[in-house]
Each structure stands twice: as structure tokens, then as C-alpha cells.
Design a protein around this motif. Structure first.
Motif, mmCIF file in Angstrom:
data_model
loop_
_atom_site.group_PDB
_atom_site.id
_atom_site.type_symbol
_atom_site.label_atom_id
_atom_site.label_comp_id
_atom_site.label_asym_id
_atom_site.label_seq_id
_atom_site.Cartn_x
_atom_site.Cartn_y
_atom_site.Cartn_z
ATOM 1 N N TYR A 403 0.834 -1.202 0.000
ATOM 2 C CA TYR A 403 0.000 0.000 0.000
ATOM 3 C C TYR A 403 0.872 1.258 0.000
ATOM 4 N N LEU A 404 1.907 1.263 0.861
ATOM 5 C CA LEU A 404 2.790 2.430 0.944
ATOM 6 C C LEU A 404 3.581 2.612 -0.351
ATOM 7 N N CYS A 405 3.974 1.508 -0.975
ATOM 8 C CA CYS A 405 4.684 1.599 -2.258
ATOM 9 C C CYS A 405 3.796 2.242 -3.311
ATOM 10 N N LYS A 406 2.522 1.870 -3.298
ATOM 11 C CA LYS A 406 1.584 2.440 -4.267
ATOM 12 C C LYS A 406 1.369 3.931 -4.007
ATOM 13 N N GLN A 407 1.323 4.330 -2.719
ATOM 14 C CA GLN A 407 1.031 5.714 -2.361
ATOM 15 C C GLN A 407 2.246 6.632 -2.485
ATOM 16 N N LEU A 408 3.441 6.116 -2.156
ATOM 17 C CA LEU A 408 4.608 6.986 -2.002
ATOM 18 C C LEU A 408 5.632 6.877 -3.125
ATOM 19 N N THR A 409 5.451 5.946 -4.030
ATOM 20 C CA THR A 409 6.380 5.833 -5.157
ATOM 21 C C THR A 409 5.610 5.924 -6.470
ATOM 22 N N SER A 410 6.364 6.093 -7.539
ATOM 23 C CA SER A 410 5.750 6.163 -8.868
ATOM 24 C C SER A 410 5.785 4.814 -9.581
ATOM 25 N N ARG A 411 6.146 3.752 -8.852
ATOM 26 C CA ARG A 411 6.235 2.417 -9.443
ATOM 27 C C ARG A 411 4.851 1.893 -9.817
ATOM 28 N N SER A 412 4.791 1.144 -10.915
ATOM 29 C CA SER A 412 3.525 0.533 -11.337
ATOM 30 C C SER A 412 3.263 -0.720 -10.507
ATOM 31 N N LEU A 413 2.024 -1.212 -10.571
ATOM 32 C CA LEU A 413 1.672 -2.416 -9.805
ATOM 33 C C LEU A 413 2.528 -3.615 -10.206
ATOM 34 N N PRO A 414 2.767 -3.882 -11.502
ATOM 35 C CA PRO A 414 3.638 -5.011 -11.857
ATOM 36 C C PRO A 414 5.054 -4.850 -11.300
ATOM 37 N N GLU A 415 5.585 -3.597 -11.331
ATOM 38 C CA GLU A 415 6.937 -3.371 -10.789
ATOM 39 C C GLU A 415 6.965 -3.645 -9.291
ATOM 40 N N ILE A 416 5.937 -3.173 -8.566
ATOM 41 C CA ILE A 416 5.874 -3.422 -7.118
ATOM 42 C C ILE A 416 5.802 -4.922 -6.856
ATOM 43 N N GLY A 417 4.968 -5.631 -7.645
ATOM 44 C CA GLY A 417 4.850 -7.080 -7.481
ATOM 45 C C GLY A 417 6.177 -7.790 -7.664
ATOM 46 N N ARG A 418 6.971 -7.361 -8.642
ATOM 47 C CA ARG A 418 8.272 -7.997 -8.874
ATOM 48 C C ARG A 418 9.201 -7.796 -7.684
ATOM 49 N N ARG A 419 9.116 -6.623 -7.037
ATOM 50 C CA ARG A 419 9.972 -6.350 -5.865
ATOM 51 C C ARG A 419 9.537 -7.151 -4.640
ATOM 52 N N PHE A 420 8.322 -7.692 -4.665
ATOM 53 C CA PHE A 420 7.824 -8.512 -3.553
ATOM 54 C C PHE A 420 7.846 -9.994 -3.946
ATOM 55 N N GLY A 421 8.992 -10.450 -4.363
ATOM 56 C CA GLY A 421 9.170 -11.877 -4.651
ATOM 57 C C GLY A 421 8.517 -12.328 -5.937
ATOM 58 N N GLY A 422 8.361 -11.426 -6.903
ATOM 59 C CA GLY A 422 7.792 -11.799 -8.187
ATOM 60 C C GLY A 422 6.298 -12.049 -8.152
ATOM 61 N N ARG A 423 5.578 -11.355 -7.289
ATOM 62 C CA ARG A 423 4.126 -11.538 -7.205
ATOM 63 C C ARG A 423 3.411 -10.856 -8.377
ATOM 64 N N ASP A 424 2.220 -11.361 -8.676
ATOM 65 C CA ASP A 424 1.419 -10.812 -9.761
ATOM 66 C C ASP A 424 0.844 -9.455 -9.349
ATOM 67 N N HIS A 425 0.569 -8.592 -10.351
ATOM 68 C CA HIS A 425 0.051 -7.262 -10.036
ATOM 69 C C HIS A 425 -1.330 -7.325 -9.389
ATOM 70 N N THR A 426 -2.094 -8.407 -9.632
ATOM 71 C CA THR A 426 -3.409 -8.530 -8.992
ATOM 72 C C THR A 426 -3.263 -8.763 -7.492
ATOM 73 N N THR A 427 -2.175 -9.412 -7.092
ATOM 74 C CA THR A 427 -1.908 -9.606 -5.657
ATOM 75 C C THR A 427 -1.642 -8.265 -4.988
ATOM 76 N N VAL A 428 -0.866 -7.435 -5.664
ATOM 77 C CA VAL A 428 -0.592 -6.097 -5.134
ATOM 78 C C VAL A 428 -1.883 -5.293 -5.059
ATOM 79 N N MET A 429 -2.679 -5.361 -6.096
ATOM 80 C CA MET A 429 -3.946 -4.628 -6.124
ATOM 81 C C MET A 429 -4.849 -5.056 -4.971
ATOM 82 N N HIS A 430 -4.898 -6.375 -4.717
ATOM 83 C CA HIS A 430 -5.712 -6.883 -3.605
ATOM 84 C C HIS A 430 -5.183 -6.370 -2.269
ATOM 85 N N GLY A 431 -3.855 -6.380 -2.099
ATOM 86 C CA GLY A 431 -3.265 -5.905 -0.847
ATOM 87 C C GLY A 431 -3.554 -4.434 -0.599
ATOM 88 N N VAL A 432 -3.422 -3.616 -1.641
ATOM 89 C CA VAL A 432 -3.688 -2.184 -1.517
ATOM 90 C C VAL A 432 -5.153 -1.937 -1.147
#
Length: 458
Positions: A403-432
Motif C-alpha cells: 500500500y505504501l509503495c503504491k502511495q509513495l512511489t511512482s512504481r507501477s503495480l507489476p513493478e511493485i509485485g516484482r519487488r515482492f518476490g515476483g508476485r502478480d500485479h493482482t496480488t498487489v492490487m488486492h493488498g492495496v
């Protein structure tokens, strides 16, 4: 027993308990009478009577009975107006005429430091109210009205440059204007400690205690300064209790919530948390713009010929989000520079004049920094946040980090997912989305997210 005999006994007590204990606890005792085996003493406060009773009563009883008096117990009565104390017979030389002015100057120094000076700019009229500070402003207004104490203490906390000191000065000005008969004492925690140490050094603890217990409103700024200073905390604790018992108003400010101040004693934290604790949130864009517009009106009075172009204030409010002091300082520099070079304040001049300030405000928060901060906050390993484990104790911090990565950085959901152990962008979306829902229903999650965001933006 006569006053002279009590004076002689006090000399023995001085040798028995030491100079510091004697000055603080025995010297203020005033013998009143001895009747039916009860020796009655007058004391300045009930607290002092209780302390002497618990720590020195046996010794005083022993000395009294050794001197030929029949005393079975001691009684202490708090008296507002005490009689003259008998002189203590000591081996120390008396003050000479040359030494007397030195003592008088030391006494004057202690009396002169009545309060920290109040800034005439810091009033309620000059305080810009917005959503982040509206509750703190309302609480400060209520206290400034005077009358019955509704919440005690009032604790204002927040980061640097968010308006804590401004509100405290505004309260003091308002009280002095509406109720000049009130004894309002405003000072920083550092000054409180300085006065405490000075009183100890000059053996004037009773003057110190009387001064702070005689105020109607006590205001202490930056109370986190006394954390880790045990003796100062203890005296602050007793002062706090004495004023609350007298229904006197106490107003405190700190850079964080009382429960989060490291090395602050639990009993002090507990006392601070028993009143109204108000958080001044970081400024939002609208509030920063309002502050700038208010400051421009003040600067125009000094520089009436200067013109500020459209869009400059909006640019500054968007780019400088650290704290209000930096924002105001940038505007002051801008007006001064423009007046010296004789130019209109436009975007080009603003970027040239404030290049260093704008660069400093461009600090980028990284995904890795957020992951480290969240893992430290929840006391788990960084590998557990990035790893595959789905235990709740790891999954919730992981979602907070996303959630903080989405709010405080300009990274896209797929990029954030890759930084969290290669997770899918839908996982990040669900977490946010999950954290956004919990923020409205779970106070602890909301507080965790806010604390982490502040820490990252600091």
C-alpha cells in the motif's frame, strides 16, 4: 519543645541526612507544637509531608527523644502562610557583606526566568486552519477560553513545523488578553530542566516547587526533551500531579505521541495520556496553499511594489511538502531576492532562487526503503516480507508495504509485485485495496500506516 531547641536538632539532622536532603526536605519543616506526644510540623505541601513521613520520620523521632522530648509520632499540616523558620546552627561561615550581592544576583537570575518570550506573530488570527490541524485548533481555542478545565492535560503532538508552538503561543496570548489576572507560565522542557538544575545547585528547591505549583496555566513545549533525564522527569511528575490536584490547566507539546517517546517513564506517559491527546497531521496541498496566501499578504506590506505571477504559490505548495517552516522560509527568501534584483516573482525566478530547496524536496522514496522500514516496524525479517509465507503475521505487514509503495512511489503495480518476490500485479492490487478498507475499520492499522508514512517522509 522550643523553637531554639528545634533549631539545634535541625543541625544534627543536617549532618545525618546530608546537605541536599536537608535543604530539600528538612529545612522547610516548621515546628508548630508538641502536644500529647505528637510533634506537629507545618509543611509547604501535602506531598512534602508524605515524603518526610515515609523517609525521615524515624530519624526525626529518634533525635527528638534523644534530646529529652517525649514524642510518639509526627504530624504534618500543609500551610499556605508559614511562620519564620528558626535559624540552623551550622559550622558554615555566614555571608559577608561582599558575598551577599552574589547571592542576591543568583536569586534574581532564578526569578527573572519566569517564562519564555511569546512570539507576537503566533496568534489564532495568523493560524491557518485546514483538515490536518482543525481538531488541534479547536482544542486550543477551547482551552484559551479559560473557565472550567474540561480536559487536562491538553497534549499537542506532531512532526517539525506543523504548528504546535504556534498554537501554544496563541493560547498564551489569548489567556493573557482575556484573563490578565491568570498566572500563565510558558517555557520549553529544556528551560524547565535548566531551572530544576539551577535550583538544585543553589539549594533553592522549595522556591522552584512553589513557583511551578503556584501557576494557573503551565505550558511546556517539546516535552520529549526530558526523556531519559530521571530527576527532571520525577520533578515534572510531581509538579504535574500538584497542578492537576488544584484543577489548574496544563498544556504540553511533543514531537510524537506520549506513548511513543523513548525513555519517558511509564508514570509520566500515563499522566500525559489521561487528558486530550491531539495529533497535528502533516499539511496537505490545500493547507500549504492557504498558508502561502496568508504569508503573501504579510510580505506585500513590506514589499508593496512586488508582483507575484499566477501559478507560483501553487507550484511551491505542491513541491515543498516537508514542513511549514521550510515553506515560509522559501517564500521569505523569494520576496527578498525579488526586491533586490527588482524583478517580478515568476516561475523562472522562483526556480533559480529556490533551486537548493526544490532539490532537497525531491527526495525519492524507494520500494526497498519502504520494505526495510515496515519490517523494522513490525519486528520481522525483510525476507519474510518478500518471501512466500502467507502467515497473517507476515501477510498483513506485506500488504501495508505494498500500500505504501503504491502511495509513495511512482512504481507501477507489476513493478511493485516484482519487488515482492515476483508476485502478480493482482496480488498487489488486492493488498492495496485490503489496507484501504482496514484503514476505515481498524484503528490500529490506520495508525500503523500513518506512523510509517511519516517516518518515510521525514
Amino acid at each position: 519543645m522550643t523553637q531554639e531547641k528545634w533549631g539545634q536538632l535541625r543541625n544534627k539532622l543536617l549532618k545525618a541526612v546530608g546537605k541536599n536532603n536537608f535543604t530539600t526536605w528538612i529545612e522547610p519543616l516548621e515546628f508548630q507544637e508538641l502536644q500529647d506526644g505528637v510533634a506537629v510540623f507545618s509543611v509547604p505541601t501535602n506531598f512534602m509531608g508524605n515524603y518526610v513521613s515515609q523517609n525521615f520520620a524515624d530519624l526525626i523521632l529518634y533525635e527528638l527523644n534523644t534530646a529529652g522530648e517525649t514524642v510518639q509520632r509526627l504530624a504534618f499540616k500543609a500551610a499556605a502562610n508559614s511562620t519564620t523558620r528558626p535559624a540552623v546552627v551550622t559550622d558554615e561561615p555566614k555571608l559577608t557583606a561582599a558575598a551577599a550581592p552574589v547571592a542576591e544576583s543568583a536569586n534574581a537570575a532564578l526569578e527573572d526566568l519566569q517564562a519564555a518570550p511569546l512570539d507576537t506573530r503566533f496568534t489564532f488570527d495568523s493560524f491557518v486552519v485546514g483538515k490536518p490541524n482543525e481538531l488541534a485548533h479547536a482544542a486550543a481555542r477551547r482551552v484559551a477560553e479559560g473557565g472550567p478545565v474540561t480536559f487536562n492535560p491538553l497534549v499537542l503532538y506532531g512532526g517539525v513545523g506543523l504548528g504546535k508552538t504556534h498554537l501554544m503561543h496563541a493560547i498564551a496570548w489569548e489567556l493573557k488578553t482575556k484573563s490578565p489576572e491568570l498566572n500563565v507560565l510558558y517555557l520549553s522542557a529544556e528551560q524547565f530542566m535548566y531551572r530544576f538544575v539551577q535550583a538544585l545547585r543553589e539549594r533553592r528547591m522549595m522556591d522552584f516547587k512553589h513557583l511551578f505549583r503556584s501557576v494557573d496555566v503551565l505550558m511546556v513545549d517539546d516535552v520529549q526533551f526530558i526523556a531519559g533525564k530521571d530527576s527532571t522527569q520525577e520533578e515534572f511528575f510531581h509538579t504535574f500531579n500538584a497542578l492537576v490536584d488544584q484543577n489548574k490547566q496544563i498544556i504540553i507539546s511533543a514531537d510524537r505521541a506520549p506513548g511513543e517517546i523513548k525513555d519517558l517513564e511509564d508514570r509520566v506517559k500515563s499522566r500525559l495520556q489521561c487528558g486530550l491527546v491531539v495529533d497535528l497531521h502533516p499539511t496537505d496541498y490545500e493547507l500549504r496553499l492557504g498558508i502561502l496566501q496568508n504569508k503573501v499578504q504579510q510580505h506585500i506590506a513590506t514589499y508593496p511594489d512586488l508582483v507575484i505571477a499566477d501559478g507560483v504559490l501553487e507550484f511551491l505548495a505542491h513541491r515543498i511538502s516537508t514542513n511549514v517552516r521550510v515553506l515560509e522560509g522559501a517564500l521569505t527568501r523569494l520576496f527578498a531576492f525579488a526586491s533586490l534584483v527588482g524583478r517580478e516573482i515568476d516561475m523562472e525566478l522562483t526556480q533559480d532562487c529556490l533551486a537548493d530547496v526544490l532539490r532537497a524536496s525531491e527526495r525519492k522514496i524507494t520500494v526497498e526503503e519502504i520494505q526495510r522500514k515496515v519490517s523494522d516496524y513490525y519486528n520481522i525479517r525483510l525476507s519474510d516480507i518478500i518471501g512466500p509465507k502467507r502467515l497473517r503475521s507476515y501477510a498483513r505487514p506485506r500488504q501495508v508495504a505494498m500500500y505504501l509503495c503504491k502511495q509513495l512511489t511512482s512504481r507501477s503495480l507489476p513493478e511493485i509485485g516484482r519487488r515482492f518476490g515476483g508476485r502478480d500485479h493482482t496480488t498487489v492490487m488486492h493488498g492495496v485495496k485490503r489496507i484501504e478498507e482496514l484503514k476505515t475499520t481498524d484503528g490500529q492499522i490506520a495508525e500503523d500506516v500513518e506512523m510509517l508514512r511519516r517516518s518515510l517522509e521525514a
